[in-house]
Design a protein around this motif. Structure first.
Motif, PDB file in Angstrom:
ATOM      1  N   GLU A   1      -0.217  10.541  -5.593  1.00  0.00           N
ATOM      2  CA  GLU A   1      -1.519  10.275  -6.225  1.00  0.00           C
ATOM      3  C   GLU A   1      -1.618   8.828  -6.683  1.00  0.00           C
ATOM      4  OE1 GLU A   1      -4.326  12.179  -6.494  1.00  0.00           O
ATOM      5  OE2 GLU A   1      -3.239  13.473  -5.096  1.00  0.00           O
ATOM      6  N   TYR A   2      -0.510   8.294  -7.173  1.00  0.00           N
ATOM      7  CA  TYR A   2      -0.488   6.910  -7.629  1.00  0.00           C
ATOM      8  C   TYR A   2      -0.805   5.940  -6.489  1.00  0.00           C
ATOM      9  CZ  TYR A   2       1.444   2.434  -9.111  1.00  0.00           C
ATOM     10  OH  TYR A   2       1.624   1.101  -9.383  1.00  0.00           O
ATOM     11  N   THR A   3      -0.368   6.274  -5.279  1.00  0.00           N
ATOM     12  CA  THR A   3      -0.609   5.359  -4.156  1.00  0.00           C
ATOM     13  C   THR A   3      -2.096   5.164  -3.872  1.00  0.00           C
ATOM     14  OG1 THR A   3      -0.468   7.046  -2.396  1.00  0.00           O
ATOM     15  CG2 THR A   3       1.595   5.953  -3.071  1.00  0.00           C
ATOM     16  N   LYS A   4      -2.922   6.075  -4.345  1.00  0.00           N
ATOM     17  CA  LYS A   4      -4.369   5.925  -4.163  1.00  0.00           C
ATOM     18  C   LYS A   4      -4.935   4.810  -5.035  1.00  0.00           C
ATOM     19  CE  LYS A   4      -5.188  10.833  -3.252  1.00  0.00           C
ATOM     20  NZ  LYS A   4      -5.908  12.014  -3.757  1.00  0.00           N
TER      21      LYS A   4
ATOM     22  N   ILE B   1      -3.402   1.868  -5.787  1.00  0.00           N
ATOM     23  CA  ILE B   1      -2.868   0.534  -5.528  1.00  0.00           C
ATOM     24  C   ILE B   1      -3.166   0.111  -4.088  1.00  0.00           C
ATOM     25  CG2 ILE B   1      -1.058   0.715  -7.271  1.00  0.00           C
ATOM     26  CD1 ILE B   1       0.912   1.437  -5.027  1.00  0.00           C
ATOM     27  N   ALA B   2      -3.191  -1.186  -3.892  1.00  0.00           N
ATOM     28  CA  ALA B   2      -3.387  -1.721  -2.542  1.00  0.00           C
ATOM     29  C   ALA B   2      -2.063  -1.672  -1.790  1.00  0.00           C
ATOM     30  CB  ALA B   2      -3.899  -3.150  -2.615  1.00  0.00           C
ATOM     31  N   ALA B   3      -2.124  -1.295  -0.540  1.00  0.00           N
ATOM     32  CA  ALA B   3      -0.924  -1.253   0.296  1.00  0.00           C
ATOM     33  C   ALA B   3      -0.419  -2.669   0.531  1.00  0.00           C
ATOM     34  CB  ALA B   3      -1.234  -0.573   1.622  1.00  0.00           C
ATOM     35  N   ARG B   4       0.880  -2.849   0.419  1.00  0.00           N
ATOM     36  CA  ARG B   4       1.487  -4.161   0.636  1.00  0.00           C
ATOM     37  C   ARG B   4       2.484  -4.143   1.794  1.00  0.00           C
ATOM     38  NH1 ARG B   4      -2.292  -6.428  -1.595  1.00  0.00           N
ATOM     39  NH2 ARG B   4      -2.450  -6.418  -3.848  1.00  0.00           N
ATOM     40  N   LYS B   5       2.818  -2.960   2.285  1.00  0.00           N
ATOM     41  CA  LYS B   5       3.777  -2.815   3.384  1.00  0.00           C
ATOM     42  C   LYS B   5       3.164  -1.921   4.454  1.00  0.00           C
ATOM     43  CE  LYS B   5       7.229  -4.780   1.139  1.00  0.00           C
ATOM     44  NZ  LYS B   5       7.662  -6.078   1.447  1.00  0.00           N
ATOM     45  N   GLY B   6       3.691  -2.026   5.663  1.00  0.00           N
ATOM     46  CA  GLY B   6       3.265  -1.156   6.751  1.00  0.00           C
ATOM     47  C   GLY B   6       1.890  -1.502   7.286  1.00  0.00           C
ATOM     48  N   ARG B   7       1.387  -0.639   8.142  1.00  0.00           N
ATOM     49  CA  ARG B   7       0.085  -0.893   8.779  1.00  0.00           C
ATOM     50  C   ARG B   7      -1.057  -1.007   7.784  1.00  0.00           C
ATOM     51  NH1 ARG B   7      -0.170   2.713  14.202  1.00  0.00           N
ATOM     52  NH2 ARG B   7       0.871   1.163  15.481  1.00  0.00           N
ATOM     53  N   ALA B   8      -0.999  -0.188   6.742  1.00  0.00           N
ATOM     54  CA  ALA B   8      -2.090  -0.206   5.768  1.00  0.00           C
ATOM     55  C   ALA B   8      -2.194  -1.539   5.045  1.00  0.00           C
ATOM     56  CB  ALA B   8      -1.909   0.928   4.766  1.00  0.00           C
ATOM     57  N   SER B   9      -1.127  -2.346   5.081  1.00  0.00           N
ATOM     58  CA  SER B   9      -1.173  -3.647   4.402  1.00  0.00           C
ATOM     59  C   SER B   9      -2.243  -4.553   5.012  1.00  0.00           C
ATOM     60  CB  SER B   9       0.188  -4.328   4.451  1.00  0.00           C
ATOM     61  OG  SER B   9       0.532  -4.692   5.769  1.00  0.00           O
ATOM     62  N   TYR B  10      -2.599  -4.326   6.259  1.00  0.00           N
ATOM     63  CA  TYR B  10      -3.639  -5.128   6.892  1.00  0.00           C
ATOM     64  C   TYR B  10      -5.004  -4.876   6.260  1.00  0.00           C
ATOM     65  CZ  TYR B  10      -0.115  -5.810  10.504  1.00  0.00           C
ATOM     66  OH  TYR B  10       1.034  -6.126  11.165  1.00  0.00           O
TER      67      TYR B  10
ATOM     68  N   GLY C   1      -7.715   3.846  -2.821  1.00  0.00           N
ATOM     69  CA  GLY C   1      -8.477   5.083  -2.710  1.00  0.00           C
ATOM     70  C   GLY C   1      -7.938   6.020  -1.637  1.00  0.00           C
ATOM     71  N   HIS C   2      -6.985   5.522  -0.851  1.00  0.00           N
ATOM     72  CA  HIS C   2      -6.378   6.326   0.213  1.00  0.00           C
ATOM     73  C   HIS C   2      -4.903   6.518  -0.090  1.00  0.00           C
ATOM     74  CE1 HIS C   2      -9.966   5.863   2.684  1.00  0.00           C
ATOM     75  NE2 HIS C   2      -9.979   4.611   2.259  1.00  0.00           N
ATOM     76  N   GLN C   3      -4.437   7.762   0.032  1.00  0.00           N
ATOM     77  CA  GLN C   3      -3.019   7.990  -0.245  1.00  0.00           C
ATOM     78  C   GLN C   3      -2.169   7.503   0.911  1.00  0.00           C
ATOM     79  OE1 GLN C   3      -3.393  12.182  -1.046  1.00  0.00           O
ATOM     80  NE2 GLN C   3      -2.053  12.686   0.642  1.00  0.00           N
ATOM     81  N   ASP C   4      -0.988   7.010   0.547  1.00  0.00           N
ATOM     82  CA  ASP C   4      -0.076   6.440   1.525  1.00  0.00           C
ATOM     83  C   ASP C   4       0.501   7.527   2.424  1.00  0.00           C
ATOM     84  OD1 ASP C   4       1.701   3.975   2.223  1.00  0.00           O
ATOM     85  OD2 ASP C   4       3.076   5.669   2.028  1.00  0.00           O
TER      86      ASP C   4
END
Length: 85
Positions: free
Chosen positions: A39-42, A44-53, A60-63
């Motif tokens: 739930e926490y991943t929703k 924060i902004a992704a900083r690693k992996g494909r979602a980092s782009y 708002g999207h879970q990792d």
């Protein structure tokens, strides 16, 4: 990130072992902690992996890595729960 689910789950396992909780309670607590991590991943902004782009658009999207880690932990809990019956 998978670690957003796995680290809280690991900490709950350590707590359960240290405090002599039952295996089932320890696993349940670890799954709950992992779920909270997902739930926490929703938030924060992704900083690693494909979602980092996506940068801030990932908020708002879970990792997916954290989600798959949670699913594995849920299966472990369900399996142990079934075997203990």
């Amino acid at each position: 990130r998978s670690l957003d689910a796995l680290i809280p789950a690991y900490e709950e396992v350590c707590y359960g072992v240290k405090n002599n909780l039952s295996v089932l309670n320890t696993l349940k607590n670890s799954v709950d902690a992992a779920r909270n991590g997902v739930e926490y991943t929703k938030l924060i902004a992704a900083r690693k992996g494909r979602a980092s782009y996506l940068g801030d658009r990932s908020i708002g999207h879970q990792d997916p890595g954290a989600t798959s880690s949670l699913m594995i932990l849920e299966v472990v809990f369900d399996t142990v729960n079934e075997l203990r019956r």
